[in-house]
Design an enzyme around this catalytic site. Structure first.
Site, PDB file in Angstrom:
ATOM      1  N   VAL A  25       0.855  -1.198   0.000  1.00  0.00           N
ATOM      2  CA  VAL A  25       0.000   0.000   0.000  1.00  0.00           C
ATOM      3  C   VAL A  25       0.892   1.249   0.000  1.00  0.00           C
ATOM      4  CG1 VAL A  25      -1.661   1.356   1.363  1.00  0.00           C
ATOM      5  CG2 VAL A  25      -1.943  -1.131   1.172  1.00  0.00           C
ATOM      6  N   ASP A 105     -12.947  -9.878  10.169  1.00  0.00           N
ATOM      7  CA  ASP A 105     -14.355  -9.490  10.218  1.00  0.00           C
ATOM      8  C   ASP A 105     -14.672  -8.240  11.045  1.00  0.00           C
ATOM      9  OD1 ASP A 105     -16.187 -10.764   8.815  1.00  0.00           O
ATOM     10  OD2 ASP A 105     -16.801 -12.194  10.371  1.00  0.00           O
ATOM     11  N   GLY A 106     -14.216  -8.260  12.308  1.00  0.00           N
ATOM     12  CA  GLY A 106     -14.503  -7.167  13.241  1.00  0.00           C
ATOM     13  C   GLY A 106     -13.887  -5.864  12.760  1.00  0.00           C
ATOM     14  N   SER A 107     -12.676  -5.944  12.255  1.00  0.00           N
ATOM     15  CA  SER A 107     -11.977  -4.740  11.803  1.00  0.00           C
ATOM     16  C   SER A 107     -12.660  -4.154  10.577  1.00  0.00           C
ATOM     17  CB  SER A 107     -10.536  -5.081  11.449  1.00  0.00           C
ATOM     18  OG  SER A 107      -9.952  -5.792  12.510  1.00  0.00           O
ATOM     19  N   ILE A 128      -5.810 -15.232  10.234  1.00  0.00           N
ATOM     20  CA  ILE A 128      -5.404 -16.627  10.016  1.00  0.00           C
ATOM     21  C   ILE A 128      -6.620 -17.546   9.950  1.00  0.00           C
ATOM     22  CG2 ILE A 128      -3.174 -16.300  11.132  1.00  0.00           C
ATOM     23  CD1 ILE A 128      -4.360 -18.056  13.468  1.00  0.00           C
ATOM     24  N   ASP A 129      -7.800 -17.026  10.286  1.00  0.00           N
ATOM     25  CA  ASP A 129      -9.004 -17.870  10.319  1.00  0.00           C
ATOM     26  C   ASP A 129      -9.585 -18.169   8.933  1.00  0.00           C
ATOM     27  OD1 ASP A 129      -8.822 -17.910  13.044  1.00  0.00           O
ATOM     28  OD2 ASP A 129     -10.234 -16.269  13.349  1.00  0.00           O
ATOM     29  N   GLY A 187      -2.239 -34.979   7.269  1.00  0.00           N
ATOM     30  CA  GLY A 187      -2.597 -36.400   7.272  1.00  0.00           C
ATOM     31  C   GLY A 187      -3.195 -36.853   8.602  1.00  0.00           C
ATOM     32  N   ARG A 245      -2.406 -37.649  24.692  1.00  0.00           N
ATOM     33  CA  ARG A 245      -1.830 -36.363  25.076  1.00  0.00           C
ATOM     34  C   ARG A 245      -2.509 -35.248  24.284  1.00  0.00           C
ATOM     35  NH1 ARG A 245      -0.102 -39.309  28.306  1.00  0.00           N
ATOM     36  NH2 ARG A 245       2.031 -39.550  29.107  1.00  0.00           N
TER      37      ARG A 245
HETATM   38  O1  F6P Z   1      -9.132 -13.979  14.696  1.00  0.00           O
HETATM   39  C1  F6P Z   1      -7.917 -14.639  14.715  1.00  0.00           C
HETATM   40  C2  F6P Z   1      -7.695 -15.383  15.987  1.00  0.00           C
HETATM   41  O2  F6P Z   1      -6.395 -15.821  15.845  1.00  0.00           O
HETATM   42  C3  F6P Z   1      -8.633 -16.533  16.315  1.00  0.00           C
HETATM   43  O3  F6P Z   1      -8.401 -17.721  15.619  1.00  0.00           O
HETATM   44  C4  F6P Z   1      -8.376 -16.688  17.790  1.00  0.00           C
HETATM   45  O4  F6P Z   1      -9.431 -17.330  18.421  1.00  0.00           O
HETATM   46  C5  F6P Z   1      -8.248 -15.277  18.236  1.00  0.00           C
HETATM   47  O5  F6P Z   1      -7.737 -14.560  17.128  1.00  0.00           O
HETATM   48  C6  F6P Z   1      -7.356 -15.063  19.432  1.00  0.00           C
HETATM   49  O6  F6P Z   1      -7.311 -13.706  19.713  1.00  0.00           O
HETATM   50  P1  F6P Z   1      -6.395 -12.990  20.799  1.00  0.00           P
HETATM   51  O7  F6P Z   1      -5.145 -12.601  20.117  1.00  0.00           O
HETATM   52  O8  F6P Z   1      -7.183 -11.793  21.204  1.00  0.00           O
HETATM   53  O9  F6P Z   1      -6.146 -13.965  21.883  1.00  0.00           O
END
Ligand code: F6P
Length: 320
Positions: A25, A105-107, A128-129, A187, A245
């Site tokens: 950017v 999403d939130g941002s 990363i979601d 896997g 575990r």
């Molecule tokens: O939205 C990305 C994310 O990494 C989610 O997968 C995870 O649940 C959350 O953020 C964790 O957020 P924080 O950094 O506030 O603990």
């Protein structure tokens, strides 16, 4: 058409590749002869007027870095009308005519509210979601999936040595993309995600049978929002009688040097975002659809929920 300056910010959970996107950017805007400001620490910084002009060197040595040099934050005050007004005033104070927001999403929802108040907004999906509607791809998801797969590879070695079951918890409160992708690429034998019901008894019976047939290990990937990995570990150990575990990968998945895919795609998206905002566009999110950059309406992106691709879920269950 922007005459003077634009701004760029990262917001919400950081993701590897945000730096590459912000760098693109900045450099694109400078190439076009437009001033660029960085808003530090997300909406929190916008409200605190933590807004500084960037030059080409501000983004040197950045493309390979995880995290975000701009910093990020989760900001409650921005959720109020008053908070947003304060943010808008700070942007206007610097003659900022358009803003590129890199986040989840939130941002992007925050951006849509700011846009309703008259500030042109272009969004880039950074999480990363991989759960932003309208795009196959979000910045950082590929790196996080590679990190999770690397961990699964290592966990399988020790699981196999001990004939253990290992439950690997990955991130994803409401989205199972990371879990399913890591399970297929790693896997894993089972994957448990918030979007799909699973039968604990069936799974445990199958595991017991496969151990009778000679299996030496079992990897179960769980998305954090699906159930408690620790609780699941106890139940699985009890029901199967097999040493079990639990390994929680946590925030390690958010860091690290971005993969080539994240660097390239973030760079492509950053350029598109800068060109769009400079040319006067607003209310658009750039993402990828089948390998090509696409424009998504910002309000559609934030008002719709992306569903987990059932093909991925099916493939994970066929290949285990
Ligand atoms: O939205 C990305 C994310 O990494 C989610 O997968 C995870 O649940 C959350 O953020 C964790 O957020 P924080 O950094 O506030 O603990």
């Amino acid at each position: 058409m922007v005459k003077n300056a634009i701004a760029v910010m990262t917001s919400g959970g950081d993701s590897p590749g945000m730096n590459a996107a912000a760098r693109a950017v900045v450099r694109t805007a400078l190439f076009e002869g437009i001033k660029v400001y960085g808003i530090y620490n997300g909406y929190k910084g916008m409200l605190a007027d933590d807004i500084r002009e960037l030059n080409s060197r501000s983004v040197s040595d950045m493309i390979q870095r995880g995290g975000t040099f701009l910093g990020t934050a989760r900001c409650k005050e921005f959720k109020t009308e008053e908070g947003r007004q304060k943010g808008l005033e700070n942007l206007r104070k610097h003659d900022i005519e358009g803003l590129v927001i890199i986040g989840g999403d939130g941002s992007l929802t925050g951006g849509s509210l700011l846009s309703r108040m008259g500030m042109p907004i272009v969004g880039l999906p950074g999480t990363i979601d991989n759960d932003v509607w309208g795009t196959d791809y979000t910045i950082g998801a590929d790196t996080a999936a590679n990190t999770a797969v690397d961990a699964i590879n290592k966990l399988r070695d020790t699981a196999s040595a001990h004939r253990r079951i290992i439950i690997v918890e990955v991130m994803g409160h409401t989205s199972g993309w990371l879990a399913v992708t890591a399970a297929i690429a790693g896997g894993a034998e089972y994957v448990i995600v918030p979007e799909v019901k699973y039968d604990l008894d069936d799974m445990c019976n199958e595991i017991v049978e496969s151990y009778k047939g000679g299996r030496r290990y079992c990897i179960i990937v769980v998305a954090e929002g699906a159930c408690s990995a620790i609780g699941l570990g106890k139940q699985v150990a009890e029901k199967t009688g097999i040493d079990t575990r639990v390994s929680i990968l946590g925030h390690i998945q958010r860091g690290g040097s971005p993969t080539v895919e994240d660097r390239i795609k973030a760079s492509m998206l950053g350029e598109r975002a800068a060109l769009a905002i400079i040319s006067g566009a607003s209310n658009v999110v750039f993402g990828f659809d089948e390998g090509r950059v696409v424009a998504i309406n910002l309000f559609d992106a934030v008002n719709n929920k992306k569903t987990l691709d059932p093909e991925l879920v099916r493939l994970a269950s066929v290949l285990r």
